[in-house]
Write a protein that holds these residues in place. Structure first.
Motif, PDB file in Angstrom:
ATOM      1  N   ASN A 107       0.842  -1.206   0.000  1.00 42.16           N
ATOM      2  CA  ASN A 107       0.000   0.000   0.000  1.00 42.16           C
ATOM      3  C   ASN A 107       0.871   1.248   0.000  1.00 42.16           C
ATOM      4  OD1 ASN A 107      -2.488  -1.142  -0.069  1.00 42.16           O
ATOM      5  ND2 ASN A 107      -2.948  -0.906   2.106  1.00 42.16           N
TER       6      ASN A 107
ATOM      7  N   LYS B  54       2.238   1.734  -3.224  1.00 40.17           N
ATOM      8  CA  LYS B  54       1.176   2.056  -4.173  1.00 40.17           C
ATOM      9  C   LYS B  54       0.834   3.545  -4.125  1.00 40.17           C
ATOM     10  CE  LYS B  54      -2.478  -0.525  -3.427  1.00 40.17           C
ATOM     11  NZ  LYS B  54      -3.591  -1.501  -3.477  1.00 40.17           N
ATOM     12  N   PHE B  55       0.857   4.117  -2.928  1.00 42.56           N
ATOM     13  CA  PHE B  55       0.417   5.506  -2.776  1.00 42.56           C
ATOM     14  C   PHE B  55       1.572   6.484  -2.593  1.00 42.56           C
ATOM     15  CE2 PHE B  55      -3.158   2.842  -1.369  1.00 42.56           C
ATOM     16  CZ  PHE B  55      -4.080   3.238  -2.325  1.00 42.56           C
TER      17      PHE B  55
ATOM     18  N   ASP C 261       5.292   6.008   5.097  1.00 39.33           N
ATOM     19  CA  ASP C 261       5.593   6.424   3.719  1.00 39.33           C
ATOM     20  C   ASP C 261       5.522   7.930   3.601  1.00 39.33           C
ATOM     21  OD1 ASP C 261       2.936   7.413   2.871  1.00 39.33           O
ATOM     22  OD2 ASP C 261       2.296   5.312   3.138  1.00 39.33           O
TER      23      ASP C 261
ATOM     24  N   ILE D  74      -3.757  10.322   3.795  1.00 32.01           N
ATOM     25  CA  ILE D  74      -5.186   9.954   3.899  1.00 32.01           C
ATOM     26  C   ILE D  74      -5.927  11.120   4.572  1.00 32.01           C
ATOM     27  CG2 ILE D  74      -6.836   8.296   4.878  1.00 32.01           C
ATOM     28  CD1 ILE D  74      -4.334   6.385   5.096  1.00 32.01           C
TER      29      ILE D  74
ATOM     30  N   ARG E 192     -13.365  -0.770   1.690  1.00 32.92           N
ATOM     31  CA  ARG E 192     -13.161   0.679   1.613  1.00 32.92           C
ATOM     32  C   ARG E 192     -11.946   0.997   0.757  1.00 32.92           C
ATOM     33  NH1 ARG E 192     -17.124   4.239   3.347  1.00 32.92           N
ATOM     34  NH2 ARG E 192     -18.013   3.378   5.232  1.00 32.92           N
ATOM     35  N   GLN E 193     -12.187   1.913  -0.187  1.00 30.05           N
ATOM     36  CA  GLN E 193     -11.067   2.435  -0.977  1.00 30.05           C
ATOM     37  C   GLN E 193     -11.257   3.934  -1.039  1.00 30.05           C
ATOM     38  OE1 GLN E 193     -11.740  -0.158  -4.459  1.00 30.05           O
ATOM     39  NE2 GLN E 193      -9.629  -0.799  -4.204  1.00 30.05           N
ATOM     40  N   ILE E 194     -10.233   4.650  -0.583  1.00 33.82           N
ATOM     41  CA  ILE E 194     -10.394   6.096  -0.481  1.00 33.82           C
ATOM     42  C   ILE E 194      -9.870   6.791  -1.731  1.00 33.82           C
ATOM     43  CG2 ILE E 194      -9.944   8.137   0.932  1.00 33.82           C
ATOM     44  CD1 ILE E 194     -11.371   5.805   2.411  1.00 33.82           C
ATOM     45  N   ASN E 195      -8.650   6.411  -2.122  1.00 39.37           N
ATOM     46  CA  ASN E 195      -7.984   7.153  -3.203  1.00 39.37           C
ATOM     47  C   ASN E 195      -8.225   6.500  -4.550  1.00 39.37           C
ATOM     48  OD1 ASN E 195      -6.659   8.818  -1.204  1.00 39.37           O
ATOM     49  ND2 ASN E 195      -5.512   6.951  -0.746  1.00 39.37           N
TER      50      ASN E 195
ATOM     51  N   GLY F  23      -6.320  -2.942  -6.718  1.00 39.36           N
ATOM     52  CA  GLY F  23      -6.628  -3.055  -5.284  1.00 39.36           C
ATOM     53  C   GLY F  23      -8.067  -3.474  -5.138  1.00 39.36           C
TER      54      GLY F  23
ATOM     55  N   LEU G 135      -9.609  -4.947   0.393  1.00 38.33           N
ATOM     56  CA  LEU G 135      -9.669  -5.968   1.438  1.00 38.33           C
ATOM     57  C   LEU G 135      -8.416  -5.981   2.302  1.00 38.33           C
ATOM     58  CD1 LEU G 135     -11.142  -9.069  -0.447  1.00 38.33           C
ATOM     59  CD2 LEU G 135     -12.277  -7.544   1.165  1.00 38.33           C
ATOM     60  N   GLY G 136      -7.299  -5.440   1.742  1.00 39.58           N
ATOM     61  CA  GLY G 136      -5.984  -5.533   2.404  1.00 39.58           C
ATOM     62  C   GLY G 136      -6.030  -5.112   3.859  1.00 39.58           C
TER      63      GLY G 136
HETATM   64  P1  ADP Z   1      -6.683  -1.642  -1.565  1.00 34.10           P
HETATM   65  O1  ADP Z   1      -6.486  -3.046  -1.999  1.00 34.10           O
HETATM   66  O2  ADP Z   1      -7.740  -0.938  -2.304  1.00 34.10           O
HETATM   67  O3  ADP Z   1      -5.456  -0.906  -1.376  1.00 34.10           O
HETATM   68  P2  ADP Z   1      -6.705  -1.613   1.297  1.00 34.10           P
HETATM   69  O4  ADP Z   1      -7.668  -2.173   2.309  1.00 34.10           O
HETATM   70  O5  ADP Z   1      -5.327  -2.146   1.359  1.00 34.10           O
HETATM   71  O6  ADP Z   1      -7.334  -1.833  -0.140  1.00 34.10           O
HETATM   72  O7  ADP Z   1      -6.668  -0.116   1.464  1.00 34.10           O
HETATM   73  C1  ADP Z   1      -7.877   0.596   1.588  1.00 34.10           C
HETATM   74  C2  ADP Z   1      -7.700   2.008   1.166  1.00 34.10           C
HETATM   75  O8  ADP Z   1      -6.870   2.701   2.124  1.00 34.10           O
HETATM   76  C3  ADP Z   1      -6.968   2.185  -0.107  1.00 34.10           C
HETATM   77  O9  ADP Z   1      -7.828   2.057  -1.210  1.00 34.10           O
HETATM   78  C4  ADP Z   1      -6.395   3.577   0.022  1.00 34.10           C
HETATM   79  O10 ADP Z   1      -7.359   4.484  -0.378  1.00 34.10           O
HETATM   80  C5  ADP Z   1      -6.135   3.727   1.505  1.00 34.10           C
HETATM   81  N1  ADP Z   1      -4.725   3.486   1.837  1.00 34.10           N
HETATM   82  C6  ADP Z   1      -4.168   2.368   2.333  1.00 34.10           C
HETATM   83  N2  ADP Z   1      -2.849   2.533   2.567  1.00 34.10           N
HETATM   84  C7  ADP Z   1      -2.544   3.786   2.188  1.00 34.10           C
HETATM   85  C8  ADP Z   1      -1.343   4.583   2.160  1.00 34.10           C
HETATM   86  N3  ADP Z   1      -0.171   4.083   2.584  1.00 34.10           N
HETATM   87  N4  ADP Z   1      -1.410   5.842   1.708  1.00 34.10           N
HETATM   88  C9  ADP Z   1      -2.576   6.364   1.304  1.00 34.10           C
HETATM   89  N5  ADP Z   1      -3.762   5.677   1.277  1.00 34.10           N
HETATM   90  C10 ADP Z   1      -3.729   4.414   1.713  1.00 34.10           C
END
Ligand code: ADP
Length: 532
Positions: free
Chosen positions: A439, A442-443, A466, A471, A484-487, A495, A498-499
């Motif tokens: 993650n 990824k971000f 990171d 967030i 939940r997926q925020i970004n 993604g 579920l992570g």
């Molecule tokens: P995904 O597989 O979509 O990443 P996660 O449960 O791992 O699902 O994460 C949920 C959401 O949390 C992500 O979609 C992202 O929006 C936010 N997120 C997780 N880790 C980070 C990070 N290190 N920086 C910014 N946003 C994050």
């Protein structure tokens, strides 16, 4: 009640006045009658007597002096007249004080009435003097009933002087005066004054004058004063009752009802709490409304959650089909290509592509399976004791490729503290780190990801820090919720949301905690602590 009291007061006043008036009339009537009777008895005695019959004929002056004049003095009347049957005066004796009585003043038709009735009583008003006349027919001694023809007529006259009037006043306890006529316009009588007019009639029953009796009703005045005081007290009492009732109704009924209405309208629990100081019933109603509003709030929240959950599930399914289909398409496409003759270099590239995509697919499927296990409470934690250094070394090796790969600009740095031993599920701990580091990478487009730990009491606290997009503050709590997926719009490589939910599920099973601090555009730090 007040109106009733007023009506009763007036009625009582009327009755009281009527009683006083009747009493006075009766006593006046009786007194006048008794006065008349005294004189009438004397007159009667003299008018059935043979000597009087003779006197009409003889006019014997000696007999007159001895009998008639004597009675004039002893019975206190003012004139005596004797007439023969031809209505000619045979005798007259008058009190010196009233010389006007020397002449019989009444018209001769009085004789006809006297003849018929044997007795006549008549008032006569002369100048300012009121005179009472009593007349009787004269008969022999043996005719006390006066049935024989009259032998003559005798009259007594009495002047109603001041002395007599005063006697009336004294006997009746009133003020008395004589008037000729009742004034056409009588002065308005005061409520506690009583005035009665007693007519004094002539022989034809015509009023000649009136005796006026005036009395101030003292008892009535006391009653009137008392009843006025009583009514004032009642008015004050009624007003006080009305004020008290309206104050009480307003304070204890109207106000709480308004609060009930307002709290139901505004759905405000704070407003409902204003009912607490009121009576038991209203505070109970307040509690019921509070319960109702809380349940309503909870239901609304639950409904919102269910709807949100439903939306998230739909988004998850749509996303998942995309996430699964794209590696599968890759695998199928490159496998097709491999069927054809290809250069060794291409075969290697396609095969590594197929392997990479298969890894992605496997990861997704693993995530789904893990998530399902957590949801079904089927995931088991296999505890083993591991040392931190070798664990980090292995993890570092996984990402060293990353660090060597010049295309990926973000580097992963591992910070090692004390090389302690921890009792954990090594496989799951690694899964958590991979999720968090992936993650972070990824971000974070271009920066660093730092992985480290520290000992906090009986726990070990790991972190993955990171310098990525961060967030938003309001999303910090919900990112651990499933799907939940925020970004979504941020630069990222797929993604499934579920992570973090899986991380949290595993950490919960290991009796640990996970949390995050973050600043938008500056980076995020994910912490998780588990018992050593
Ligand atoms: P995904 O597989 O979509 O990443 P996660 O449960 O791992 O699902 O994460 C949920 C959401 O949390 C992500 O979609 C992202 O929006 C936010 N997120 C997780 N880790 C980070 C990070 N290190 N920086 C910014 N946003 C994050």
């Amino acid at each position: 009640m007040l109106i009733l009291a007023l009506i009763m007061r007036n009625k009582q006043s009327e009755v009281l006045k009527d009683i006083s008036e009747n009493q006075l009339k009766r006593s006046v009537g009786l007194y006048i009658h008794s006065k008349e009777n005294n004189l009438r008895n004397t007159l009667n005695d003299y008018t059935y007597w043979d000597e009087t019959v003779d006197f009409v004929k003889t006019k014997d002056p000696e007999w007159a002096v001895a009998n008639l004049e004597g009675s004039l003095n002893s019975f206190k009347f003012d004139a005596i007249y004797v007439f023969n049957t031809n209505y000619q005066e045979v005798y007259n004796k008058t009190n010196e004080q009233h010389p006007q009585l020397g002449k019989f003043p009444i018209k001769s038709d009085i004789f006809k009435i006297l003849y018929k009735n044997r007795y006549v009583h008549s008032f006569y008003y002369h100048d300012t003097t009121l005179i009472e006349f009593l007349g009787s027919t004269i008969h022999p001694t043996n005719d006390p009933e006066k049935v024989t023809d009259p032998a003559g007529f005798m009259f007594y006259a009495r002047v109603w002087d001041r002395e007599l009037i005063n006697e009336f006043a004294e006997v009746t306890s009133t003020q008395v005066k004589i008037i000729k006529n009742i004034p056409a316009k009588q002065p308005k009588e005061k409520v506690n004054d009583l005035t009665i007019y007693h007519p004094l009639n002539n022989y034809l029953d015509e009023p000649q004058a009136y005796l006026v009796f005036y009395k101030a009703l003292e008892g009535y005045a006391v009653f009137s004063k008392f009843s006025r005081f009583f009514i004032i007290v009642m008015v004050i009492f009624c007003v006080l009752i009305i004020i008290t009732l309206s104050y009480t109704a307003n304070k204890y009924i109207y106000k709480p009802l308004v609060i009930i209405g307002e709290s139901l309208k505004s759905n405000s629990i704070a407003k409902t709490e204003e009912l607490q100081p009121y009576t038991l019933e209203f505070s109970e109603i307040g509690n019921l409304i509070t319960q109702f509003l809380q349940q309503k709030k909870e239901l609304e929240a639950a409904k919102e959650k269910a709807e949100e959950s439903d939306r998230l599930k739909s988004a998850f399914l749509a996303n998942m089909s995309h996430e699964i289909r794209s590696p599968l398409n890759g695998i199928i496409g490159f496998s097709e290509l491999l069927k054809e003759r290809q250069s060794d270099e291409k075969v290697h590239r396609y095969a590594s592509y197929i392997s990479g995509r298969s890894q992605d697919l496997l990861r997704i499927i693993n995530d789904i399976l893990d998530f399902s296990r957590i949801e079904a409470q089927q995931m088991e934690i296999q505890y083993t004791t591991i040392k931190i250094y070798p664990f980090f070394n292995e993890l570092e090796a996984t990402y060293s490729l990353n660090n060597e790969n010049s295309e990926i600009k973000t580097k992963v740095i591992f910070r090692r503290g004390e090389n302690i031993s921890v009792n954990v599920d090594e496989f799951r701990l690694k899964q958590i780190f991979i999720n968090l580091i992936d993650n972070a990478l990824k971000f974070t487009e271009n920066g660093t990801v730092e992985v480290g730990y520290q000992v906090a009491g009986s726990n070990i606290e790991f972190y993955v820090k990171d310098s990525g997009i961060g967030i938003p503050e309001d999303k910090l709590k919900i990112i651990f919720d499933r799907f939940r997926q925020i970004n979504i719009s941020a630069s990222r490589q797929g993604g499934n949301g579920l992570g973090l939910a899986i991380c949290k599920g595993i950490i919960d099973l290991m009796d640990g905690k996970i949390w995050v601090t973050s600043k938008e555009n500056q980076g995020s730090t994910f912490y998780f602590s588990i018992p050593i």
